[in-house]
Design a protein around this motif. Sequence first.
Motif, PDB file in Angstrom:
ATOM      1  N   HIS A 110      -9.046  58.964  18.482  1.00  0.00           N
ATOM      2  CA  HIS A 110     -10.860  59.414  17.591  1.00  0.00           C
ATOM      3  C   HIS A 110     -11.413  58.455  16.267  1.00  0.00           C
ATOM      4  CE1 HIS A 110      -9.106  61.155  13.831  1.00  0.00           C
ATOM      5  NE2 HIS A 110      -8.176  61.074  14.242  1.00  0.00           N
ATOM      6  N   GLY A 111     -12.448  58.874  16.203  1.00  0.00           N
ATOM      7  CA  GLY A 111     -13.316  57.877  15.663  1.00  0.00           C
ATOM      8  C   GLY A 111     -13.306  58.418  13.906  1.00  0.00           C
ATOM      9  N   LYS A 201       4.975  54.225  32.097  1.00  0.00           N
ATOM     10  CA  LYS A 201       4.685  52.559  33.265  1.00  0.00           C
ATOM     11  C   LYS A 201       4.071  52.229  32.898  1.00  0.00           C
ATOM     12  CE  LYS A 201       7.769  54.275  37.903  1.00  0.00           C
ATOM     13  NZ  LYS A 201       7.358  53.765  38.808  1.00  0.00           N
ATOM     14  N   LYS A 202       3.185  52.529  32.221  1.00  0.00           N
ATOM     15  CA  LYS A 202       1.787  51.713  32.270  1.00  0.00           C
ATOM     16  C   LYS A 202       1.472  52.703  31.148  1.00  0.00           C
ATOM     17  CE  LYS A 202       0.576  49.309  36.380  1.00  0.00           C
ATOM     18  NZ  LYS A 202      -0.460  49.253  37.211  1.00  0.00           N
ATOM     19  N   ILE A 203       0.130  51.961  29.961  1.00  0.00           N
ATOM     20  CA  ILE A 203      -0.548  52.464  28.983  1.00  0.00           C
ATOM     21  C   ILE A 203      -1.537  52.510  29.010  1.00  0.00           C
ATOM     22  CG2 ILE A 203      -0.633  53.153  26.953  1.00  0.00           C
ATOM     23  CD1 ILE A 203       2.501  53.441  26.434  1.00  0.00           C
ATOM     24  N   ILE A 204      -3.126  53.177  29.107  1.00  0.00           N
ATOM     25  CA  ILE A 204      -4.404  52.938  29.020  1.00  0.00           C
ATOM     26  C   ILE A 204      -4.090  53.312  27.782  1.00  0.00           C
ATOM     27  CG2 ILE A 204      -6.774  52.711  29.623  1.00  0.00           C
ATOM     28  CD1 ILE A 204      -5.397  53.719  32.043  1.00  0.00           C
ATOM     29  N   GLN A 205      -5.362  52.601  26.346  1.00  0.00           N
ATOM     30  CA  GLN A 205      -5.541  52.639  25.137  1.00  0.00           C
ATOM     31  C   GLN A 205      -7.415  52.924  25.013  1.00  0.00           C
ATOM     32  OE1 GLN A 205      -4.227  52.206  22.848  1.00  0.00           O
ATOM     33  NE2 GLN A 205      -2.403  51.199  23.168  1.00  0.00           N
ATOM     34  N   VAL A 206      -7.775  54.192  24.724  1.00  0.00           N
ATOM     35  CA  VAL A 206      -9.319  55.136  24.722  1.00  0.00           C
ATOM     36  C   VAL A 206      -9.204  55.115  23.173  1.00  0.00           C
ATOM     37  CG1 VAL A 206     -10.616  56.450  25.346  1.00  0.00           C
ATOM     38  CG2 VAL A 206      -8.630  56.523  27.082  1.00  0.00           C
ATOM     39  N   GLY A 207     -10.738  54.562  23.234  1.00  0.00           N
ATOM     40  CA  GLY A 207     -11.051  54.697  21.248  1.00  0.00           C
ATOM     41  C   GLY A 207     -12.237  55.344  21.283  1.00  0.00           C
ATOM     42  N   HIS A 208     -12.968  56.140  20.538  1.00  0.00           N
ATOM     43  CA  HIS A 208     -13.434  56.402  20.015  1.00  0.00           C
ATOM     44  C   HIS A 208     -14.270  55.897  18.726  1.00  0.00           C
ATOM     45  CE1 HIS A 208     -17.410  58.954  18.644  1.00  0.00           C
ATOM     46  NE2 HIS A 208     -17.481  58.098  19.814  1.00  0.00           N
ATOM     47  N   SER A 209     -15.851  54.922  18.708  1.00  0.00           N
ATOM     48  CA  SER A 209     -15.911  54.123  17.497  1.00  0.00           C
ATOM     49  C   SER A 209     -15.282  53.738  16.691  1.00  0.00           C
ATOM     50  CB  SER A 209     -16.613  55.819  16.813  1.00  0.00           C
ATOM     51  OG  SER A 209     -17.562  55.460  15.905  1.00  0.00           O
ATOM     52  N   LEU A 210     -14.838  53.960  15.444  1.00  0.00           N
ATOM     53  CA  LEU A 210     -13.609  53.453  14.810  1.00  0.00           C
ATOM     54  C   LEU A 210     -12.483  53.962  15.180  1.00  0.00           C
ATOM     55  CD1 LEU A 210     -12.301  52.671  11.640  1.00  0.00           C
ATOM     56  CD2 LEU A 210     -11.842  54.502  11.499  1.00  0.00           C
TER      57      LEU A 210
END
Length: 394
Positions: A110-111, A201-210
């Motif tokens: 989170h941001g 098996k796989k990792i997806i990075q998810v972000g918001h703002s910062l």
Amino acid sequence: MASALIVLVLAAASLVKKGKASPTGPPGRQCVQLEVPVPVDTTAIHWLQQKVESTVDTVDWVDDMNRWTSPNTTSRILGQITVKETFKINGQLCVPPKGPRSDILQLATHGVGFDKRYWDVEIKSDKYSYVDAALAEGYSIFTYDRLGTGASDKPDAYDVVSANVQVEILRKLTALARSGKLVSSSKKLGGASNLSSYKPKKIIQVGHSLGSALVIGLLAADGASSDGAILTGFLYNSQLGGVSVAPWGFEFAKENDPKKFGDRGSGYIVQSTKYNTQLVFLKKGAFEPALLDYAWKIRQPNTVAEFISLGTVLGQPAPDFKGPVQFTIGEYDYGFCRGDCKGTYNTTAIKELYPASTALQVHLQPGTGHGLTLSTNATAGYKVTFDFLHDAGL
């Protein structure tokens, strides 16, 4: 650029009718709450900063951040320090019933202004909770309180709770999750008891703002650690950094709400009013009043170092990152586009930062501000993201 950053089961049916969402989410949701020990041994920057120990100090800090004669970011670097400490990071791992995507983990950061609840909105969760949406799509998801927020540790606000230390924590969390030891190495605080052996098996990075900025820093430092990236509430564009920190109306956190933020010390600041939150995160006509109230209720302080250090993790290429990357931002994002993102970005220039990426997309969420999960068309945006991931084989 730093200134631009500016997200019990309810048994009574009557509460559900009023839009109160059950924290258990959709059928089959299984989550475990964790306290994750994250050892950090890294080099951080020691910054030239004034002390912020009152709201008077905070206002003066805002002035210093915006005065054209103030030192620039490079001039504020005084040297380097070693940060060697194990931090307690509060997180939640949720895994859907066994399915074709349950072994794909979305790791969400989170941001500014929130803790992990940004991703798991408790009001009308079927319309707003990104956690529920990801689970319904078959993904597993780990959300956590960044260092300095929520139930995670809240150390020194001038050198420790800074962008590069946060990137290192994200790197360690990613490695821990990939090893399959995220749950087994943590203190279980509640929730499901059958997730100890979960190994994606796989990792997806998810972000918001910062949070997106921290993901960008991770991809540049260790691109091979991640299989995909969804960067929300952030966009490289011509207006980036054009809005000052002043609209936040920052106050010294402990002074703003001694009961809620009594555990925050020197250097922790928070938005002063609900309407500062509206200005930064929401666009009139695209949010329900209850969601503004919710955003204000769950607000969280951030540190002065997070603003000043932000530029140190941005703008670097990620040559080793080979996954798909999507930038999703509200059409009327105030902090990153000065209120209108249309025509402000160059997709070709962005692609140069990710030369090995298998796919890149920029999506402007129509009619929406910075707080994507708090806006009335949140699920429409989620669908765009999931469709992008599916097309990329994730």
